[in-house]
Scaffold this motif. Structure first.
Motif, PDB file in Angstrom:
ATOM      1  N   ASN A  39      17.815  73.717 -39.602  1.00 39.71           N
ATOM      2  CA  ASN A  39      18.685  73.389 -40.889  1.00 39.71           C
ATOM      3  C   ASN A  39      19.441  74.841 -41.219  1.00 39.71           C
ATOM      4  OD1 ASN A  39      19.781  73.047 -43.383  1.00 39.71           O
ATOM      5  ND2 ASN A  39      17.994  71.958 -44.127  1.00 39.71           N
ATOM      6  N   ARG A  40      20.661  74.736 -40.966  1.00 41.95           N
ATOM      7  CA  ARG A  40      21.647  75.893 -41.421  1.00 41.95           C
ATOM      8  C   ARG A  40      22.817  75.487 -42.276  1.00 41.95           C
ATOM      9  NH1 ARG A  40      18.364  79.984 -39.599  1.00 41.95           N
ATOM     10  NH2 ARG A  40      17.927  79.520 -37.561  1.00 41.95           N
ATOM     11  N   GLU A  41      22.427  75.852 -43.693  1.00 39.44           N
ATOM     12  CA  GLU A  41      23.414  75.494 -44.719  1.00 39.44           C
ATOM     13  C   GLU A  41      23.565  74.113 -44.717  1.00 39.44           C
ATOM     14  OE1 GLU A  41      26.786  77.896 -44.335  1.00 39.44           O
ATOM     15  OE2 GLU A  41      25.854  79.564 -44.632  1.00 39.44           O
ATOM     16  N   ASP A  42      22.334  73.324 -44.452  1.00 39.67           N
ATOM     17  CA  ASP A  42      22.433  71.666 -44.727  1.00 39.67           C
ATOM     18  C   ASP A  42      23.181  70.931 -43.411  1.00 39.67           C
ATOM     19  OD1 ASP A  42      20.973  71.711 -47.102  1.00 39.67           O
ATOM     20  OD2 ASP A  42      22.589  71.681 -48.374  1.00 39.67           O
ATOM     21  N   SER A  90      13.203  76.042 -39.129  1.00 39.43           N
ATOM     22  CA  SER A  90      13.478  75.569 -37.689  1.00 39.43           C
ATOM     23  C   SER A  90      12.499  74.561 -37.383  1.00 39.43           C
ATOM     24  CB  SER A  90      13.220  76.747 -36.598  1.00 39.43           C
ATOM     25  OG  SER A  90      14.436  77.529 -36.745  1.00 39.43           O
ATOM     26  N   GLY A  91      12.558  73.750 -36.567  1.00 42.59           N
ATOM     27  CA  GLY A  91      11.548  72.605 -36.062  1.00 42.59           C
ATOM     28  C   GLY A  91      10.459  73.177 -35.270  1.00 42.59           C
ATOM     29  N   ASP A 122      20.185  76.183 -32.404  1.00 42.03           N
ATOM     30  CA  ASP A 122      20.466  77.712 -32.522  1.00 42.03           C
ATOM     31  C   ASP A 122      20.490  78.300 -30.744  1.00 42.03           C
ATOM     32  OD1 ASP A 122      20.089  77.772 -35.001  1.00 42.03           O
ATOM     33  OD2 ASP A 122      17.982  77.998 -35.135  1.00 42.03           O
ATOM     34  N   SER A 123      20.002  77.492 -29.995  1.00 43.55           N
ATOM     35  CA  SER A 123      20.031  78.053 -28.612  1.00 43.55           C
ATOM     36  C   SER A 123      21.305  77.560 -27.787  1.00 43.55           C
ATOM     37  CB  SER A 123      18.611  77.585 -27.891  1.00 43.55           C
ATOM     38  OG  SER A 123      18.418  76.300 -27.808  1.00 43.55           O
ATOM     39  N   TYR A 124      22.045  76.891 -28.446  1.00 43.86           N
ATOM     40  CA  TYR A 124      23.427  76.381 -27.603  1.00 43.86           C
ATOM     41  C   TYR A 124      23.817  77.223 -26.724  1.00 43.86           C
ATOM     42  CZ  TYR A 124      27.352  73.271 -26.987  1.00 43.86           C
ATOM     43  OH  TYR A 124      28.535  72.817 -26.531  1.00 43.86           O
TER      44      TYR A 124
END
Length: 289
Positions: free
Chosen positions: A30-33, A22-23, A38-40
């Motif tokens: 980055n989830r599987e490129d 995570s940034g 993540d917080s959507y």
């Protein structure tokens, strides 16, 4: 993708992320490129309140004297800044998220209209890191079967630390902005995670140039920016942009990692008058409760 890593270009940090990483904001990963928010849709419980609390005082339809409830206000988690005085650090600066409820953009729009609200306000954490969600919320508003004149508008309370390629995107999605300009002291800006304030100032210029409603917050911290050097930098920027912009000179309260004192009324009076006496037309120094 550069050297096997995904680069997030949304903010000036331009985090280069390996798979699973995570940034700085903690929520863009980055989830599987693939770059994923993540917080959507993960939101604090919506609050019904006044848009003045963002603070927005000068929006034409909602003068300061208007106390009616008119905003469905939400926040999420994460932030790309690290302001020591953050009042909401328990959601902006954490890695574990409890007590949040998931709302699709359509559900958020429906809740806004059901409660008779004129605005959806994104605040509490940093909304720019929710780029995809705010964009989708705007599109849900556009597509909602409701008279255009009665459709809610989007308000953003933001620190505006945004990459240049996105400066002109948010003024498409949002209608009203309050942007924080941090104390204009280079060392303190770095403590806040602002490595180059020109990104914030450029975003402000883009909002103003797009004709969106804009007001500015500027926290006054005794011992940091209650001085001629810092305040003249702030004055010069606003004076050259638009002397009619609403300016909210805010009181500092000790919070999270900041032990500076509560800003005195006298300090707010002195520096508020300094801005007024040097040409700014709409300077407010009252706390909004």
């Amino acid at each position: 993708k550069i050297n096997g890593k995904i680069v997030c270009n949304l903010c000036p940090f331009k985090c280069s992320l390996s798979n699973g990483q995570s940034g700085i904001c903690r929520v863009r990963s980055n989830r599987e490129d693939k770059l994923v928010l993540d917080s959507y849709g993960l939101m604090t419980v919506p609050v019904l309140d006044r848009i003045q609390k963002r603070p927005i005082y000068l929006y034409p339809d909602f003068p300061i004297s208007d106390k009616k409830v008119n905003s469905l206000t939400v926040g999420s988690v994460g932030c790309n800044n690290r302001c020591p005085f953050c009042q909401n650090w328990e959601i902006s600066q954490v890695n574990e998220w409890d007590g949040l409820k998931k709302y699709s953009p359509l559900q958020l729009v429906e809740a806004t209209i059901k409660n008779g609200m004129s605005f959806i306000s994104f605040t509490f954490n940093e909304p720019i890191i929710m780029y995809e969600y705010i964009k989708d919320t705007y599109e849900a508003i556009l597509n909602f079967n409701y008279p255009d004149k009665d459709k809610p508008k989007i308000c953003m309370k933001t620190a505006g630390y945004l990459s240049e390629e996105y400066w002109h995107q948010f003024p498409i999605f949002a209608h009203v902005f309050n942007v924080d300009i941090k104390p204009m002291d280079s060392e303190y800006e770095k403590k806040c995670g602002i490595l180059n304030t020109d990104f914030v100032l450029g975003f402000i210029k883009a909002i103003h140039g797009a004709g969106r409603h804009l007001e500015i917050s500027h926290i006054l911290i005794e011992g940091v920016n209650d001085n001629q050097t810092s305040m003249s930098k702030f004055l010069d920027f606003i004076g050259n942009l638009d002397v009619n912009i609403g300016i909210h000179l805010l009181r500092h309260y000790p919070a999270w990692k900041s032990n500076y004192p509560i800003t005195k009324d006298k300090s707010l009076e002195i520096w508020g008058n300094y801005l007024r006496n040097n040409g700014l037309k709409n300077v407010f120094t009252n706390d909004v409760g």
